[in-house]
Design an enzyme around this catalytic site. Structure first.
Site, PDB file in Angstrom:
ATOM      1  N   ASP A 128       0.825  -1.199   0.000  1.00  0.00           N
ATOM      2  CA  ASP A 128       0.000   0.000   0.000  1.00  0.00           C
ATOM      3  C   ASP A 128       0.870   1.265   0.000  1.00  0.00           C
ATOM      4  O   ASP A 128       1.703   1.439  -0.879  1.00  0.00           O
ATOM      5  CB  ASP A 128      -0.953  -0.071   1.195  1.00  0.00           C
ATOM      6  CG  ASP A 128      -2.050   0.962   1.167  1.00  0.00           C
ATOM      7  OD1 ASP A 128      -3.075   0.713   0.512  1.00  0.00           O
ATOM      8  OD2 ASP A 128      -1.892   2.022   1.807  1.00  0.00           O
ATOM      9  N   ASP A 261      -8.568  -7.391  -3.817  1.00  0.00           N
ATOM     10  CA  ASP A 261      -8.292  -6.062  -3.273  1.00  0.00           C
ATOM     11  C   ASP A 261      -9.243  -5.050  -3.923  1.00  0.00           C
ATOM     12  O   ASP A 261      -9.284  -4.941  -5.147  1.00  0.00           O
ATOM     13  CB  ASP A 261      -6.835  -5.694  -3.580  1.00  0.00           C
ATOM     14  CG  ASP A 261      -6.370  -4.432  -2.876  1.00  0.00           C
ATOM     15  OD1 ASP A 261      -7.203  -3.533  -2.632  1.00  0.00           O
ATOM     16  OD2 ASP A 261      -5.172  -4.335  -2.572  1.00  0.00           O
ATOM     17  N   GLY A 287      -8.127 -10.459   0.172  1.00  0.00           N
ATOM     18  CA  GLY A 287      -8.297  -9.054  -0.128  1.00  0.00           C
ATOM     19  C   GLY A 287      -7.033  -8.226   0.000  1.00  0.00           C
ATOM     20  O   GLY A 287      -5.911  -8.711  -0.209  1.00  0.00           O
ATOM     21  N   HIS A 288      -7.223  -6.955   0.388  1.00  0.00           N
ATOM     22  CA  HIS A 288      -6.146  -5.977   0.431  1.00  0.00           C
ATOM     23  C   HIS A 288      -5.060  -6.362   1.437  1.00  0.00           C
ATOM     24  O   HIS A 288      -3.877  -6.379   1.109  1.00  0.00           O
ATOM     25  CB  HIS A 288      -6.757  -4.617   0.795  1.00  0.00           C
ATOM     26  CG  HIS A 288      -5.800  -3.477   0.794  1.00  0.00           C
ATOM     27  ND1 HIS A 288      -5.051  -3.116  -0.308  1.00  0.00           N
ATOM     28  CD2 HIS A 288      -5.472  -2.582   1.774  1.00  0.00           C
ATOM     29  CE1 HIS A 288      -4.307  -2.050  -0.015  1.00  0.00           C
ATOM     30  NE2 HIS A 288      -4.543  -1.715   1.238  1.00  0.00           N
ATOM     31  N   PHE A 289      -5.473  -6.695   2.660  1.00  0.00           N
ATOM     32  CA  PHE A 289      -4.521  -7.065   3.711  1.00  0.00           C
ATOM     33  C   PHE A 289      -4.252  -8.566   3.647  1.00  0.00           C
ATOM     34  O   PHE A 289      -4.578  -9.315   4.576  1.00  0.00           O
ATOM     35  CB  PHE A 289      -5.055  -6.659   5.081  1.00  0.00           C
ATOM     36  CG  PHE A 289      -4.957  -5.181   5.352  1.00  0.00           C
ATOM     37  CD1 PHE A 289      -3.828  -4.636   5.943  1.00  0.00           C
ATOM     38  CD2 PHE A 289      -5.990  -4.329   4.999  1.00  0.00           C
ATOM     39  CE1 PHE A 289      -3.734  -3.275   6.187  1.00  0.00           C
ATOM     40  CE2 PHE A 289      -5.911  -2.966   5.245  1.00  0.00           C
ATOM     41  CZ  PHE A 289      -4.784  -2.429   5.833  1.00  0.00           C
TER      42      PHE A 289
END
Length: 312
Positions: A128, A261, A287-289
């Protein structure tokens, strides 16, 4: 003996019964801080001082806490250092010091931090916001970068999803109204959503992860986060310099990505191959994490990748 005393005795006995090999498998993690340009940078450090170095850079809605399980694994063979970026976690700006929250300034602090820690050569793990910070370091000091692991750390415009629409609007027209529209990204509900969106089994997400991130925003204030959201557009403008770095130096790169994500889509992972043929891409069903749900797989893949590409 009271019930709670019996319970405590049982816990102590269980801990002492652990095999020495299990207890000693990983070097201890140290929690330290150092003053850099008026910023008290908190960081986690573990592993042999003479081992190849790995610098871990977290992102939005997180801190070095996100690496709490990865660090002990990597530290068995590498010197691992993970700072909290200014505006996040335990890092604080000294009273009376004016700090402008831009990615240029975050990179300046981290660059000086790596010099303070004697990191002449190091691999990068970026996630990120940690990615644009790291990209500035790589462009400025290409000779220092031994390898790159990008876990949902974007480097290409095609990696930005439609979820960036409000940010793009604010970048193009940074009015007070457009800025204010971004404040919702800092709410506890939105922080939690970024952890859980795209995750099939959300019971695998430790709640303290997003709770600590929200608590840090409440403690520090959300204006630094608003400044960084508005400044993120400059990262996109600097992509051509980064791509030139990839083409010239072709560092071993692992793009290991949560395919669901909502902000950085898989096309961003695949795009690394366009400029750097030494890129490996691995998409994870999360997902993102991604490190919160697939931390063991990421650690195992990362160790194999680093062992294969970093000279000792």
């Amino acid at each position: 003996m009271h019930a709670k005393d019996l319970l405590l005795a049982g816990v102590i006995a269980a801990g002492s019964a652990l095999p020495a090999s299990a207890a000693d498998r990983s070097p201890p993690v140290h929690y330290r801080s150092t003053d850099i340009q008026g910023v008290n940078v908190f960081y986690r450090e573990a592993g042999p001082q003479d081992a190849p170095a790995v610098l871990l850079l977290h992102g939005f809605g997180a801190s070095s806490h996100m690496f709490r399980e990865l660090i002990p694994v990597l530290a068995t063979r590498y010197r691992v250092i993970a700072p909290d970026l200014p505006g996040f976690g335990q890092t604080t700006v000294a009273p009376g010091v004016t700090f402008e929250y831009t990615f240029d300034n975050l990179a300046s602090v981290v660059d000086a931090f790596t010099a303070r820690k004697g990191l002449d050569r190091y691999a990068l793990y970026v996630f990120d916001y940690g990615a644009p910070v790291a990209w500035r370091l790589a462009v400025a000091h290409p000779e220092k970068i031994t390898a790159i692991v990008s876990q949902n750390g974007n480097a290409y415009e095609e990696g930005l999803s439609e979820g960036w629409a409000d940010m793009r609007k604010a970048w193009a027209s940074p009015t007070a109204g457009n800025r204010e529209a971004l404040r919702r990204f800092n709410t506890p509900e939105m922080i939690k959503w970024q952890y859980t969106e795209g995750v099939e089994d959300t019971s695998r997400i430790a709640p303290e992860s997003y709770q600590l991130a929200s608590a840090a925003i409440e403690r520090i204030g959300d204006e630094p986060q608003m400044d960084l959201l508005l400044d993120y557009g400059r990262n996109v403008q600097q992509y051509p310099q980064l791509h030139a770095f990839f083409r010239e130096y072709q560092p071993p790169t692992l793009a290991i990505w949560g395919r669901h994500d909502p902000f950085f889509i898989p096309a961003g992972a695949e795009a690394f191959r366009r400029d750097n043929p030494n890129t490996e891409v691995r998409l994870l069903d999360t997902g993102h994490f991604a490190i919160e749900t697939h931390g063991g797989e990421i650690a195992e893949t990362m160790l194999e990748f680093l062992d294969r590409n970093i000279e000792r």
